[in-house]
Design a protein around this motif. Structure first.
Motif, PDB file in Angstrom:
ATOM      1  N   PRO A  48     -54.289 -88.874  15.497  1.00 20.50           N
ATOM      2  CA  PRO A  48     -52.862 -89.222  15.577  1.00 20.50           C
ATOM      3  C   PRO A  48     -52.466 -89.608  17.002  1.00 20.50           C
ATOM      4  O   PRO A  48     -52.979 -89.054  17.975  1.00 20.50           O
ATOM      5  CB  PRO A  48     -52.146 -87.938  15.150  1.00 20.50           C
ATOM      6  N   VAL A  49     -51.558 -90.581  17.103  1.00 24.07           N
ATOM      7  CA  VAL A  49     -51.037 -91.021  18.386  1.00 24.07           C
ATOM      8  C   VAL A  49     -49.562 -90.655  18.432  1.00 24.07           C
ATOM      9  O   VAL A  49     -48.817 -90.948  17.501  1.00 24.07           O
ATOM     10  CB  VAL A  49     -51.225 -92.542  18.582  1.00 24.07           C
ATOM     11  N   SER A  50     -49.163 -89.979  19.500  1.00 23.36           N
ATOM     12  CA  SER A  50     -47.769 -89.568  19.680  1.00 23.36           C
ATOM     13  C   SER A  50     -47.340 -89.916  21.095  1.00 23.36           C
ATOM     14  O   SER A  50     -48.028 -89.560  22.053  1.00 23.36           O
ATOM     15  CB  SER A  50     -47.643 -88.064  19.433  1.00 23.36           C
ATOM     16  N   TRP A 102     -63.241 -98.244  17.319  1.00 25.41           N
ATOM     17  CA  TRP A 102     -62.562 -97.042  16.838  1.00 25.41           C
ATOM     18  C   TRP A 102     -61.114 -97.030  17.319  1.00 25.41           C
ATOM     19  O   TRP A 102     -60.193 -96.829  16.538  1.00 25.41           O
ATOM     20  CB  TRP A 102     -63.324 -95.814  17.328  1.00 25.41           C
ATOM     21  N   GLN A 103     -60.902 -97.261  18.590  1.00 22.52           N
ATOM     22  CA  GLN A 103     -59.540 -97.229  19.113  1.00 22.52           C
ATOM     23  C   GLN A 103     -58.699 -98.386  18.590  1.00 22.52           C
ATOM     24  O   GLN A 103     -57.508 -98.223  18.318  1.00 22.52           O
ATOM     25  CB  GLN A 103     -59.557 -97.170  20.636  1.00 22.52           C
ATOM     26  N   ASN A 104     -59.305 -99.546  18.402  1.00 23.81           N
ATOM     27  CA  ASN A 104     -58.570-100.666  17.791  1.00 23.81           C
ATOM     28  C   ASN A 104     -58.118-100.322  16.376  1.00 23.81           C
ATOM     29  O   ASN A 104     -57.053-100.754  15.941  1.00 23.81           O
ATOM     30  CB  ASN A 104     -59.438-101.927  17.754  1.00 23.81           C
ATOM     31  N   SER A 105     -58.918 -99.517  15.664  1.00 23.69           N
ATOM     32  CA  SER A 105     -58.616 -99.212  14.262  1.00 23.69           C
ATOM     33  C   SER A 105     -57.327 -98.414  14.094  1.00 23.69           C
ATOM     34  O   SER A 105     -56.725 -98.433  13.034  1.00 23.69           O
ATOM     35  CB  SER A 105     -59.785 -98.471  13.596  1.00 23.69           C
ATOM     36  N   PHE A 106     -56.894 -97.700  15.132  1.00 25.80           N
ATOM     37  CA  PHE A 106     -55.627 -96.981  15.009  1.00 25.80           C
ATOM     38  C   PHE A 106     -54.673 -97.321  16.161  1.00 25.80           C
ATOM     39  O   PHE A 106     -53.755 -96.571  16.482  1.00 25.80           O
ATOM     40  CB  PHE A 106     -55.822 -95.462  14.835  1.00 25.80           C
ATOM     41  N   ASN A 107     -54.881 -98.504  16.743  1.00 25.25           N
ATOM     42  CA  ASN A 107     -53.940 -99.086  17.703  1.00 25.25           C
ATOM     43  C   ASN A 107     -53.690 -98.192  18.919  1.00 25.25           C
ATOM     44  O   ASN A 107     -52.540 -97.926  19.274  1.00 25.25           O
ATOM     45  CB  ASN A 107     -52.623 -99.453  17.015  1.00 25.25           C
ATOM     46  N   ALA A 109     -52.993 -87.195  20.079  1.00 23.33           N
ATOM     47  CA  ALA A 109     -52.372 -85.894  19.805  1.00 23.33           C
ATOM     48  C   ALA A 109     -53.330 -85.084  18.942  1.00 23.33           C
ATOM     49  O   ALA A 109     -53.340 -85.209  17.713  1.00 23.33           O
ATOM     50  CB  ALA A 109     -51.027 -86.080  19.115  1.00 23.33           C
ATOM     51  N   PHE A 110     -54.157 -84.269  19.591  1.00 22.05           N
ATOM     52  CA  PHE A 110     -55.095 -83.419  18.882  1.00 22.05           C
ATOM     53  C   PHE A 110     -54.346 -82.226  18.298  1.00 22.05           C
ATOM     54  O   PHE A 110     -53.473 -81.653  18.952  1.00 22.05           O
ATOM     55  CB  PHE A 110     -56.217 -82.956  19.822  1.00 22.05           C
ATOM     56  N   THR A 111     -54.700 -81.849  17.085  1.00 17.77           N
ATOM     57  CA  THR A 111     -53.981 -80.764  16.414  1.00 17.77           C
ATOM     58  C   THR A 111     -54.330 -79.397  16.979  1.00 17.77           C
ATOM     59  O   THR A 111     -53.522 -78.476  16.895  1.00 17.77           O
ATOM     60  CB  THR A 111     -54.271 -80.782  14.905  1.00 17.77           C
ATOM     61  N   TRP A 165     -62.126 -91.829  27.574  1.00 12.09           N
ATOM     62  CA  TRP A 165     -61.913 -92.365  26.228  1.00 12.09           C
ATOM     63  C   TRP A 165     -60.828 -91.588  25.467  1.00 12.09           C
ATOM     64  O   TRP A 165     -60.362 -92.032  24.426  1.00 12.09           O
ATOM     65  CB  TRP A 165     -63.206 -92.329  25.414  1.00 12.09           C
ATOM     66  N   LEU A 166     -60.430 -90.435  25.973  1.00 13.44           N
ATOM     67  CA  LEU A 166     -59.476 -89.579  25.266  1.00 13.44           C
ATOM     68  C   LEU A 166     -58.084 -89.577  25.891  1.00 13.44           C
ATOM     69  O   LEU A 166     -57.148 -89.064  25.284  1.00 13.44           O
ATOM     70  CB  LEU A 166     -60.022 -88.143  25.205  1.00 13.44           C
ATOM     71  N   VAL A 167     -57.954 -90.124  27.088  1.00  9.54           N
ATOM     72  CA  VAL A 167     -56.653 -90.165  27.758  1.00  9.54           C
ATOM     73  C   VAL A 167     -56.082 -91.578  27.716  1.00  9.54           C
ATOM     74  O   VAL A 167     -56.822 -92.553  27.644  1.00  9.54           O
ATOM     75  CB  VAL A 167     -56.752 -89.698  29.238  1.00  9.54           C
TER      76      VAL A 167
END
Length: 194
Positions: free
Chosen positions: A48-50, A80-85, A55-57, A141-143
């Motif tokens: 999820p992107v917030s 992968w990142q393109n797949s969820f914008n 946004a890790f649960t 890759w996570l920030v």
């Protein structure tokens, strides 16, 4: 209890940001890197992107994704990142590097590329070199381009000098901590030098 679990999160995040320079490697120790077996490479799923950041649960969710990112190749991570914008700090770096035209004219092309990616990559006029904003490959890759992500309600910010965690996710507290990186546990702000 909340502070103890958050301190664990802060310690974990600060203790493992530096990995191998190639994303297809897994860390065995601080100095030895070996390729991850192809059979252990699991597909990455959307996060999820917030507010423009991942946004890790939970800490467990963060650890699961981080492990998969360590074993993935650059092209897979970009897809992968393109797949969820979502575009991470490392994404922008690889996208910028991909725009280098020709080996004979790279130096002439770099200032223009650096200008197009201002604030998303690091550029040195003296070296005429493009670098990621953060030297931490896996964490990069996570920030997002601001060096931030969320774990539950907590807001985490990476810079080259500090990792800052704000337990309640307050942007106001984070901005104050970035301006003055001082540990303030009573206010739920934790600063760890890198």
């Amino acid at each position: 209890m909340k502070h103890i679990s958050f301190l664990f999160l802060l310690f974990f995040i600060a203790a493992v940001p530096y990995g191998c320079q190639k994303n297809e490697y897994k860390i065995e120790s601080d100095t030895k890197c070996t390729p991850a077996p192809v059979s252990s490479r699991e597909p990455l799923t959307a996060v999820p992107v917030s507010d423009g950041m991942l946004a890790f649960t939970s800490v467990e969710h963060y650890n699961q994704v981080r492990e998969k990112v360590q074993a993935a190749e650059t092209a897979d991570l970009m897809n992968w990142q393109n797949s969820f914008n979502f575009k991470s700090a490392q994404y922008y770096y690889h996208e910028a590097i991909g725009q280098l035209c020709c080996p004979d004219s790279e130096d002439a092309n770099m200032p223009a590329i650096a200008a197009n990616y201002a604030g998303k990559i690091s550029y040195s006029d003296a070296d005429q070199d493009i670098n990621p904003i953060l030297p931490m490959v896996t964490t990069g890759w996570l920030v997002n381009e601001n060096g931030e992500f969320k774990v539950g309600p907590s807001l985490i910010h990476y810079s080259n000098q500090f990792v800052i965690s704000v337990v309640d996710g307050s942007r106001t507290k984070m901005n104050a901590a970035i301006a003055n990186p001082v540990n303030n546990p009573s206010n739920g702000v934790y600063v760890h030098p890198l």
